[in-house]
Structures are given as C-alpha cells and as structure tokens.
Design a protein around this motif. Sequence first.
Motif, PDB file in Angstrom:
ATOM      1  N   SER A 182      54.030  11.268  72.611  1.00  0.00           N
ATOM      2  CA  SER A 182      55.789  11.834  72.615  1.00  0.00           C
ATOM      3  C   SER A 182      55.614  12.503  71.620  1.00  0.00           C
ATOM      4  O   SER A 182      55.270  12.247  70.858  1.00  0.00           O
ATOM      5  CB  SER A 182      57.066  10.633  72.982  1.00  0.00           C
ATOM      6  N   LEU A 183      56.266  14.121  71.962  1.00  0.00           N
ATOM      7  CA  LEU A 183      56.086  14.631  70.911  1.00  0.00           C
ATOM      8  C   LEU A 183      57.653  15.034  70.923  1.00  0.00           C
ATOM      9  O   LEU A 183      59.203  15.181  71.284  1.00  0.00           O
ATOM     10  CB  LEU A 183      55.890  16.290  71.658  1.00  0.00           C
ATOM     11  N   SER A 184      57.571  14.960  69.038  1.00  0.00           N
ATOM     12  CA  SER A 184      59.178  15.185  68.630  1.00  0.00           C
ATOM     13  C   SER A 184      59.693  16.633  67.921  1.00  0.00           C
ATOM     14  O   SER A 184      58.402  17.053  66.522  1.00  0.00           O
ATOM     15  CB  SER A 184      60.011  14.192  67.771  1.00  0.00           C
ATOM     16  N   LEU A 185      60.603  17.400  68.060  1.00  0.00           N
ATOM     17  CA  LEU A 185      60.982  18.260  66.972  1.00  0.00           C
ATOM     18  C   LEU A 185      62.331  17.338  66.346  1.00  0.00           C
ATOM     19  O   LEU A 185      63.103  17.270  67.058  1.00  0.00           O
ATOM     20  CB  LEU A 185      61.704  19.297  67.896  1.00  0.00           C
ATOM     21  N   GLU A 186      62.105  17.663  64.894  1.00  0.00           N
ATOM     22  CA  GLU A 186      63.049  16.689  63.792  1.00  0.00           C
ATOM     23  C   GLU A 186      64.023  17.270  64.132  1.00  0.00           C
ATOM     24  O   GLU A 186      65.417  16.802  63.876  1.00  0.00           O
ATOM     25  CB  GLU A 186      62.535  16.601  62.685  1.00  0.00           C
ATOM     26  N   SER A 187      64.449  18.725  63.966  1.00  0.00           N
ATOM     27  CA  SER A 187      65.358  19.539  63.132  1.00  0.00           C
ATOM     28  C   SER A 187      65.046  20.906  64.343  1.00  0.00           C
ATOM     29  O   SER A 187      63.825  21.855  63.559  1.00  0.00           O
ATOM     30  CB  SER A 187      65.315  19.780  62.089  1.00  0.00           C
ATOM     31  N   ALA A 188      64.931  21.130  65.201  1.00  0.00           N
ATOM     32  CA  ALA A 188      64.387  22.023  66.314  1.00  0.00           C
ATOM     33  C   ALA A 188      65.138  24.010  65.632  1.00  0.00           C
ATOM     34  O   ALA A 188      66.006  23.911  65.712  1.00  0.00           O
ATOM     35  CB  ALA A 188      65.057  21.905  68.028  1.00  0.00           C
ATOM     36  N   LYS A 213      70.101  23.130  71.298  1.00  0.00           N
ATOM     37  CA  LYS A 213      70.672  24.352  70.026  1.00  0.00           C
ATOM     38  C   LYS A 213      69.829  23.631  68.487  1.00  0.00           C
ATOM     39  O   LYS A 213      69.481  23.077  68.593  1.00  0.00           O
ATOM     40  CB  LYS A 213      72.134  23.888  69.434  1.00  0.00           C
ATOM     41  N   THR A 214      69.780  24.561  67.843  1.00  0.00           N
ATOM     42  CA  THR A 214      69.413  24.773  66.644  1.00  0.00           C
ATOM     43  C   THR A 214      69.835  23.296  65.595  1.00  0.00           C
ATOM     44  O   THR A 214      71.296  23.185  65.715  1.00  0.00           O
ATOM     45  CB  THR A 214      69.300  26.124  65.958  1.00  0.00           C
ATOM     46  N   GLY A 215      68.762  22.855  64.997  1.00  0.00           N
ATOM     47  CA  GLY A 215      69.211  21.489  64.562  1.00  0.00           C
ATOM     48  C   GLY A 215      69.335  20.144  65.039  1.00  0.00           C
ATOM     49  O   GLY A 215      69.210  19.289  64.261  1.00  0.00           O
ATOM     50  N   LYS A 216      68.729  20.204  66.253  1.00  0.00           N
ATOM     51  CA  LYS A 216      68.843  19.088  66.989  1.00  0.00           C
ATOM     52  C   LYS A 216      67.027  18.699  67.283  1.00  0.00           C
ATOM     53  O   LYS A 216      66.554  19.041  66.788  1.00  0.00           O
ATOM     54  CB  LYS A 216      69.634  19.600  68.492  1.00  0.00           C
ATOM     55  N   ARG A 217      67.793  17.477  67.048  1.00  0.00           N
ATOM     56  CA  ARG A 217      66.168  16.239  67.374  1.00  0.00           C
ATOM     57  C   ARG A 217      65.745  16.113  68.517  1.00  0.00           C
ATOM     58  O   ARG A 217      67.000  15.995  69.279  1.00  0.00           O
ATOM     59  CB  ARG A 217      66.567  15.153  66.735  1.00  0.00           C
ATOM     60  N   ILE A 218      64.986  16.938  68.956  1.00  0.00           N
ATOM     61  CA  ILE A 218      64.773  16.061  70.973  1.00  0.00           C
ATOM     62  C   ILE A 218      62.735  15.824  71.118  1.00  0.00           C
ATOM     63  O   ILE A 218      62.550  15.869  69.854  1.00  0.00           O
ATOM     64  CB  ILE A 218      64.066  17.784  70.874  1.00  0.00           C
ATOM     65  N   MET A 219      63.202  15.386  71.782  1.00  0.00           N
ATOM     66  CA  MET A 219      62.130  14.105  72.260  1.00  0.00           C
ATOM     67  C   MET A 219      61.385  14.759  73.577  1.00  0.00           C
ATOM     68  O   MET A 219      61.998  14.766  74.224  1.00  0.00           O
ATOM     69  CB  MET A 219      61.786  13.140  72.087  1.00  0.00           C
ATOM     70  N   LEU A 220      59.669  14.950  73.848  1.00  0.00           N
ATOM     71  CA  LEU A 220      59.387  15.352  74.764  1.00  0.00           C
ATOM     72  C   LEU A 220      58.466  13.789  74.898  1.00  0.00           C
ATOM     73  O   LEU A 220      58.218  13.664  73.730  1.00  0.00           O
ATOM     74  CB  LEU A 220      58.814  16.889  75.105  1.00  0.00           C
ATOM     75  N   GLY A 256      56.204  21.231  61.453  1.00  0.00           N
ATOM     76  CA  GLY A 256      57.722  21.323  62.384  1.00  0.00           C
ATOM     77  C   GLY A 256      57.813  20.017  64.046  1.00  0.00           C
ATOM     78  O   GLY A 256      58.624  20.260  64.377  1.00  0.00           O
ATOM     79  N   TYR A 257      57.103  19.669  63.709  1.00  0.00           N
ATOM     80  CA  TYR A 257      56.187  18.685  65.160  1.00  0.00           C
ATOM     81  C   TYR A 257      56.072  16.829  65.113  1.00  0.00           C
ATOM     82  O   TYR A 257      55.018  17.179  63.192  1.00  0.00           O
ATOM     83  CB  TYR A 257      55.506  19.291  65.943  1.00  0.00           C
ATOM     84  N   SER A 258      55.998  16.169  65.495  1.00  0.00           N
ATOM     85  CA  SER A 258      55.525  14.891  64.992  1.00  0.00           C
ATOM     86  C   SER A 258      55.335  14.411  66.707  1.00  0.00           C
ATOM     87  O   SER A 258      56.144  14.801  67.160  1.00  0.00           O
ATOM     88  CB  SER A 258      56.534  13.723  64.512  1.00  0.00           C
ATOM     89  N   VAL A 259      54.380  13.445  66.574  1.00  0.00           N
ATOM     90  CA  VAL A 259      54.287  12.649  67.975  1.00  0.00           C
ATOM     91  C   VAL A 259      54.419  11.044  67.284  1.00  0.00           C
ATOM     92  O   VAL A 259      54.459  10.367  65.924  1.00  0.00           O
ATOM     93  CB  VAL A 259      51.965  12.840  68.281  1.00  0.00           C
ATOM     94  N   SER A 260      54.038  10.338  69.147  1.00  0.00           N
ATOM     95  CA  SER A 260      53.948   9.366  68.352  1.00  0.00           C
ATOM     96  C   SER A 260      53.333   8.651  69.283  1.00  0.00           C
ATOM     97  O   SER A 260      52.885   9.140  70.933  1.00  0.00           O
ATOM     98  CB  SER A 260      55.397   8.214  68.773  1.00  0.00           C
ATOM     99  N   ARG A 261      51.983   7.890  69.979  1.00  0.00           N
ATOM    100  CA  ARG A 261      51.057   6.961  71.073  1.00  0.00           C
ATOM    101  C   ARG A 261      51.664   5.834  70.586  1.00  0.00           C
ATOM    102  O   ARG A 261      51.219   4.737  70.189  1.00  0.00           O
ATOM    103  CB  ARG A 261      49.707   7.366  70.723  1.00  0.00           C
ATOM    104  N   GLN A 262      53.216   5.622  71.981  1.00  0.00           N
ATOM    105  CA  GLN A 262      52.959   4.391  72.403  1.00  0.00           C
ATOM    106  C   GLN A 262      52.607   3.209  73.226  1.00  0.00           C
ATOM    107  O   GLN A 262      52.340   1.903  72.117  1.00  0.00           O
ATOM    108  CB  GLN A 262      54.243   4.693  72.963  1.00  0.00           C
ATOM    109  N   ALA A 263      51.507   3.938  73.119  1.00  0.00           N
ATOM    110  CA  ALA A 263      50.546   3.127  74.527  1.00  0.00           C
ATOM    111  C   ALA A 263      49.709   3.950  74.798  1.00  0.00           C
ATOM    112  O   ALA A 263      49.615   5.038  74.568  1.00  0.00           O
ATOM    113  CB  ALA A 263      51.275   2.399  75.451  1.00  0.00           C
TER     114      ALA A 263
END
Lengths: 116, 110
Positions: free
Chosen positions: A75-81, A14-21, A63-70
């Motif tokens: 991973s790709l995040s949508l902070e507030s979809a 849903k709109t407003g949710k945080r999502i991580m791919l 509208g996107y952020s990423v993290s390179r853990q290793a």
Amino acid sequence: DADVTQTPRNRITKTGKRIMLECSQTKGHDRMYWYRQDPGLGLRLIYYSFDVKDINKGEISDGYSVSRQAQAKFSLSLESAIPNQTALYFCATSDRSTGGSNQPQHFGDGTRLSIL
Amino acid sequence: LAKTTQPISMDSYEGQEVNITCSHNNIATNDYITWYQQFPSQGPRFIIQGYKTKVTNEVASLFIPADRKSSTLSLPRVSLSDTAVYYCLVGPRGRYQLIWGAGTKLIIKP
C-alpha cells in the motif's frame, strides 16, 4: 493485468488529507512497485519492495510512505496530500530476476488521484 | 542509469510494418533493453526484452546492433489497436531503478 488489483480506481480528496492506495496481487511475485505518471510523461518510481522485509525509496519518495503487509499486498500512503500529487498511480509486480535479465513488470490499471 | 531517447510521436497505416528506434548511447555491459506498450488509462504492458542481436516473439521483434547503442522495436502489420505509447527502457540486473522516458506515441490510421 487482472492479477494486479488497485483500489480505489478513482479518488478525489482535499489538501491535507491522508490517503491510502492499495495494491494486491495474485501472481505470487516477490517484487512490488509504486509509480506515478503525470500527463504526457513516463512513469516515475516512488517506492519498491523486493520482499516483505525489503522496502526501498525510488526516484520521488518524498511525501509518500509504503507498507508491505504481506507478499501479496503493498500500500502507498500520502500522509498529507498536496495538489501537486495529483496524478495517475500504478502498482506493479515482478518475479525475482534470473539469469541476469530483469523480469517483466505487470501493472495494475491505476488509481486516478485528484487533490483539490 | 542509462538514459534513452525515442521519437515523441509516429504515424503509420494499418497493415504496415512500424519500426520505433530507441537510442541508449551509455548502455552498460549488464543492461538489458525492454519495451512496454501503454494504452490510455491502463498500466504499461511488457512487449519484449533483449540483450543483443535479434529477439522475436508473437507480437514484435527487437533488433539490437553489435554496439548496443540503439535498438529498434518492429511491429509487423499494425492495426488500429496498436495505437498506444511505446516505452524503451534499459536497466541492469539485480537491484535497479528503471528510468521511464516519455515514450513514443504511435498513431495508426485506417
């Protein structure tokens, strides 16, 4: 490419949710990328990373952020979809360029994301 | 960044040779030309890459004229399984952002 794994494969939220791919690879490549694809269109680059400490914005990073853990995980995040982020998302990897040519990119099978 | 222009769609028949041409008039000296194939609900798959003249691998050939302002992907003796979208990209070595156009939707008929 079976060596590039994306999770989840499908997600409805849903709109407003945080999502991580998430994306993981067993190819041993230094470079990883996140793209989105909208119906009937080509891919657009969101973020790319040339190694664990090197992350760069692509064409459409707002509208996107990423993290390179290793080396193997990006991973790709949508902070507030929001609904216009509904799309097919692809992760890709490539080896570092040698001899002037760009190394081929190897893609996962994508995450189909729907935001209501 | 060099922009590419390809036909939106093409049809052909099984067993035929298919040639897809890509225009890239403002290609830079250090740009390479790369082609990818994409099936529905899958990520793109690398086909072939070249800089000049002709490159051939087990699945395709890539023809690049001397002025490098265009390139032609040649698929020999296509089958139904070659139905896909084909993307032509040009880009420089090193740090880069490749521009993906809409590609060419190739439909192979029996």
